[in-house]
Design a protein around this motif. Structure first.
Motif, mmCIF file in Angstrom:
data_model
loop_
_atom_site.group_PDB
_atom_site.id
_atom_site.type_symbol
_atom_site.label_atom_id
_atom_site.label_comp_id
_atom_site.label_asym_id
_atom_site.label_seq_id
_atom_site.Cartn_x
_atom_site.Cartn_y
_atom_site.Cartn_z
ATOM 1 N N HIS A 183 0.827 -1.210 0.000
ATOM 2 C CA HIS A 183 0.000 0.000 0.000
ATOM 3 C C HIS A 183 0.860 1.257 0.000
ATOM 4 N N LYS A 184 1.573 1.464 -1.089
ATOM 5 C CA LYS A 184 2.321 2.727 -1.235
ATOM 6 C C LYS A 184 1.435 3.723 -1.974
ATOM 7 N N GLY A 185 1.656 4.993 -1.698
ATOM 8 C CA GLY A 185 0.926 6.023 -2.442
ATOM 9 C C GLY A 185 -0.560 6.013 -2.171
ATOM 10 N N ILE A 186 -0.954 5.659 -0.957
ATOM 11 C CA ILE A 186 -2.386 5.634 -0.658
ATOM 12 C C ILE A 186 -2.881 6.993 -0.195
ATOM 13 N N HIS A 188 -0.758 10.033 -0.769
ATOM 14 C CA HIS A 188 -0.130 11.070 -1.590
ATOM 15 C C HIS A 188 0.186 10.481 -2.957
ATOM 16 N N GLU A 189 0.488 11.354 -3.904
ATOM 17 C CA GLU A 189 0.856 10.853 -5.221
ATOM 18 C C GLU A 189 2.241 10.218 -5.150
ATOM 19 N N LEU A 190 2.488 9.302 -6.091
ATOM 20 C CA LEU A 190 3.740 8.560 -6.048
ATOM 21 C C LEU A 190 4.818 9.256 -6.871
ATOM 22 N N PRO A 191 6.089 9.044 -6.513
ATOM 23 C CA PRO A 191 7.172 9.497 -7.386
ATOM 24 C C PRO A 191 7.274 8.550 -8.583
ATOM 25 N N ASN A 192 8.239 8.759 -9.438
ATOM 26 C CA ASN A 192 8.438 7.830 -10.551
ATOM 27 C C ASN A 192 8.802 6.459 -9.992
ATOM 28 N N MET A 193 7.933 5.474 -10.241
ATOM 29 C CA MET A 193 8.084 4.166 -9.604
ATOM 30 C C MET A 193 8.873 3.187 -10.459
ATOM 31 N N GLU A 194 9.530 3.688 -11.481
ATOM 32 C CA GLU A 194 10.297 2.787 -12.327
ATOM 33 C C GLU A 194 11.370 2.091 -11.488
ATOM 34 N N GLY A 195 11.381 0.772 -11.546
ATOM 35 C CA GLY A 195 12.395 0.019 -10.803
ATOM 36 C C GLY A 195 12.027 -0.237 -9.357
ATOM 37 N N ILE A 196 10.899 0.278 -8.913
ATOM 38 C CA ILE A 196 10.462 -0.021 -7.547
ATOM 39 C C ILE A 196 9.323 -1.024 -7.638
ATOM 40 N N ASP A 197 9.617 -2.253 -7.225
ATOM 41 C CA ASP A 197 8.650 -3.319 -7.424
ATOM 42 C C ASP A 197 7.612 -3.316 -6.325
ATOM 43 N N GLY A 199 5.034 -4.995 -3.537
ATOM 44 C CA GLY A 199 5.352 -5.971 -2.497
ATOM 45 C C GLY A 199 5.132 -7.409 -2.912
ATOM 46 N N TRP A 200 4.324 -7.633 -3.954
ATOM 47 C CA TRP A 200 4.003 -9.003 -4.327
ATOM 48 C C TRP A 200 4.870 -9.529 -5.462
ATOM 49 N N LYS A 201 5.872 -8.746 -5.852
ATOM 50 C CA LYS A 201 6.764 -9.225 -6.926
ATOM 51 C C LYS A 201 7.506 -10.463 -6.434
ATOM 52 N N VAL A 202 7.435 -11.532 -7.210
ATOM 53 C CA VAL A 202 8.102 -12.764 -6.819
ATOM 54 C C VAL A 202 9.567 -12.674 -7.225
ATOM 55 N N PRO A 203 10.502 -12.890 -6.287
ATOM 56 C CA PRO A 203 11.916 -12.804 -6.651
ATOM 57 C C PRO A 203 12.281 -13.837 -7.713
ATOM 58 N N ALA A 204 13.283 -13.510 -8.518
ATOM 59 C CA ALA A 204 13.629 -14.326 -9.685
ATOM 60 C C ALA A 204 13.836 -15.792 -9.314
ATOM 61 N N GLU A 205 14.482 -16.050 -8.153
ATOM 62 C CA GLU A 205 14.818 -17.437 -7.815
ATOM 63 C C GLU A 205 13.579 -18.241 -7.418
ATOM 64 N N ASN B 94 4.185 8.750 -13.762
ATOM 65 C CA ASN B 94 5.059 8.206 -12.732
ATOM 66 C C ASN B 94 4.774 6.751 -12.411
ATOM 67 N N THR B 95 3.514 6.400 -12.428
ATOM 68 C CA THR B 95 3.174 5.071 -11.928
ATOM 69 C C THR B 95 1.872 4.600 -12.549
ATOM 70 N N ASN B 96 1.686 3.305 -12.600
ATOM 71 C CA ASN B 96 0.484 2.719 -13.153
ATOM 72 C C ASN B 96 0.041 1.603 -12.228
ATOM 73 N N ARG B 97 -0.972 1.897 -11.445
ATOM 74 C CA ARG B 97 -1.424 0.953 -10.423
ATOM 75 C C ARG B 97 -1.970 -0.333 -11.055
ATOM 76 N N CYS B 98 -2.584 -0.224 -12.218
ATOM 77 C CA CYS B 98 -3.130 -1.413 -12.871
ATOM 78 C C CYS B 98 -2.012 -2.383 -13.216
ATOM 79 N N LEU B 99 -0.952 -1.822 -13.830
ATOM 80 C CA LEU B 99 0.140 -2.681 -14.274
ATOM 81 C C LEU B 99 0.888 -3.293 -13.098
ATOM 82 N N SER B 100 0.772 -2.700 -11.918
ATOM 83 C CA SER B 100 1.504 -3.270 -10.794
ATOM 84 C C SER B 100 0.964 -4.648 -10.423
ATOM 85 N N CYS B 101 -0.192 -5.027 -10.964
ATOM 86 C CA CYS B 101 -0.675 -6.412 -10.795
ATOM 87 C C CYS B 101 -0.745 -7.143 -12.141
ATOM 88 N N HIS B 102 -1.170 -6.449 -13.183
ATOM 89 C CA HIS B 102 -1.500 -7.128 -14.439
ATOM 90 C C HIS B 102 -0.335 -7.229 -15.413
#
Lengths: 234, 171
Positions: A183-186, A188-197, A199-205, B94-102
């Protein structure tokens, strides 16, 4: 020079260590008590004064950026009329933690004096760094400020949508993740989230090993597969 | 005398103008009368205030369907509709909440359906490693649903009910 300083210290020590000759013991103890109460009351009042939304938004940096964004979110207006103000999420409620946070906030006073984020552009350029500080803080204290209101024990999963209940069961109840991981950015608006995964991103291994199927009749399926394997073996 | 001449000329001119105006009005009305049914048919008032300058009570906001049950598409090319709430989802540069799951890389953890392969193609059909910029703004095509009155009468029939035979059936 050093001699004079020494004399001064010695004099102060003598004054402090000599028993009072004109003031009564009752006056000193009662006066000390009353003075202490007054000091403590004033200190706490001042502390609480700096712990209000009005105080935070008295700076334009907060009012025109983060506060304005907050007013569009569910933490500002919602059907039950409960509102979270700045200190509810950004200042710990326990006294010692609160004092520690207030001491850290001296950095923010520095930033205010030297105009670190006094324009929208400067603020946006710094937003990622500022956000990362808050994410790290909430990650370290297990999202304490979220949990001050959203307690896990009081969370009725059956009242959530199936999707939310599933995900909370898998990540929150199992302790794999804490609120801020997902629950980030709930508020306030988010910064550029490129490269910030998220919480549910499954690690490569682990990819391909964690897929959740949620079969309602997994046992029957397993039994069927087992029987067909036996049949094939015969 | 000159002034009288002037007045007379003015009156004559005015009469001419009046005749012209009547002619224009008549023809215009006829033309409008022909156009009117077409106009009302092509631009129906679907939403908003019909007289924009007057303030009126707003209609209550519809409640979104949030049951998480995937809806069948009404035709194969239909962008699937969103069966969950997207309240407060940030969809910006900056961000796309939909893509963060899909997004493909994130579906394993989220359990959400992956956006289709067409979203990884350029306009020319070339495959890309990531979501094509022209497909970035999800809500341009995918929308949540609510149980509301139809804005216009809808006589849609599923093509499978219209006697369509599968490809190759004619042989």
């Amino acid at each position: 020079m050093i001699g004079k300083l020494r004399a001064l210290i010695l004099w102060a020590w003598r004054v402090l260590s000599t028993p009072a000759s004109t003031l009564s013991l009752g006056f000193l103890t009662l006066g000390g008590f009353v003075g202490g109460v007054m000091f403590w009351g004033a200190f706490n009042t001042a502390l609480e004064l700096t712990n209000t939304e009005a105080f935070c938004t008295s700076c334009h940096e907060m009012r025109t950026n983060v506060y304005e964004e907050l007013t569009r979110t569910v933490h500002f207006s919602n059907r039950s009329g409960v509102r979270a103000t700045c200190p509810d999420c950004h200042v710990p409620h326990d006294w010692t933690d609160k004092i520690a946070r207030k001491m850290q906030a001296s950095k923010e006073v520095w930033g205010k004096i030297f105009g670190t984020i006094n324009t929208r552009e400067k603020f946006l350029n710094m937003r990622l760094e500022l956000a990362q500080h808050e994410w790290a803080r909430l990650k370290a204290n297990d999202s304490l400020e979220c949990r001050n209101c959203h307690s896990m024990a009081a969370m009725d999963l059956t009242r959530q949508t199936t999707r939310a209940a599933d995900i909370h069961t898998r990540y929150l109840l199992s302790g794999k993740a804490t609120c801020i991981d997902c629950h980030k950015g709930i508020a306030h608006e988010l910064p550029n989230m490129e490269g910030i995964d998220p919480g549910w991103k499954v690690p490569a291994e682990l990819q391909g090993k964690t897929a959740f199927h949620g079969w309602a009749d997994g046992d029957r399926l397993a039994a069927y597969l087992e029987s067909s394997r036996m049949a094939a073996a015969e | 005398m000159r002034s009288q001449d002037h007045t007379r000329r003015l009156i004559a001119r005015r009469l001419q103008a009046l005749a012209g105006l009547v002619l224009v009005l008549l023809m215009g009305t006829v033309a409008l009368a022909q156009m009117a049914p077409q106009l009302t048919q092509t631009v129906p008032q679907l939403s908003g205030n019909s007289s924009p300058m007057e303030s009126r009570e707003a209609a209550p906001l519809p409640k979104w369907n949030v049951d998480d049950v995937r809806k069948m598409r009404n035709y194969p090319d239909q962008p699937p509709v969103i069966p969950h709430s997207i309240e407060g989802y940030q969809l910006s540069v900056n961000t796309n909440r939909c893509l963060s799951c899909h997004k493909r890389e994130l579906t394993e953890g989220s359990g959400a359906p992956m956006i289709s392969v067409t979203h990884y193609m350029t306009r020319e059909g070339q495959m890309l490693a990531d979501v094509s910029p022209r497909r970035y703004f999800c809500t341009a095509c995918h929308v949540p649903q609510a149980e509301t009155r139809e804005l216009v009468p809808n006589m849609f029939r599923d093509m499978s009910e219209m006697g369509v035979r599968p490809a190759g059936a004619e042989q």
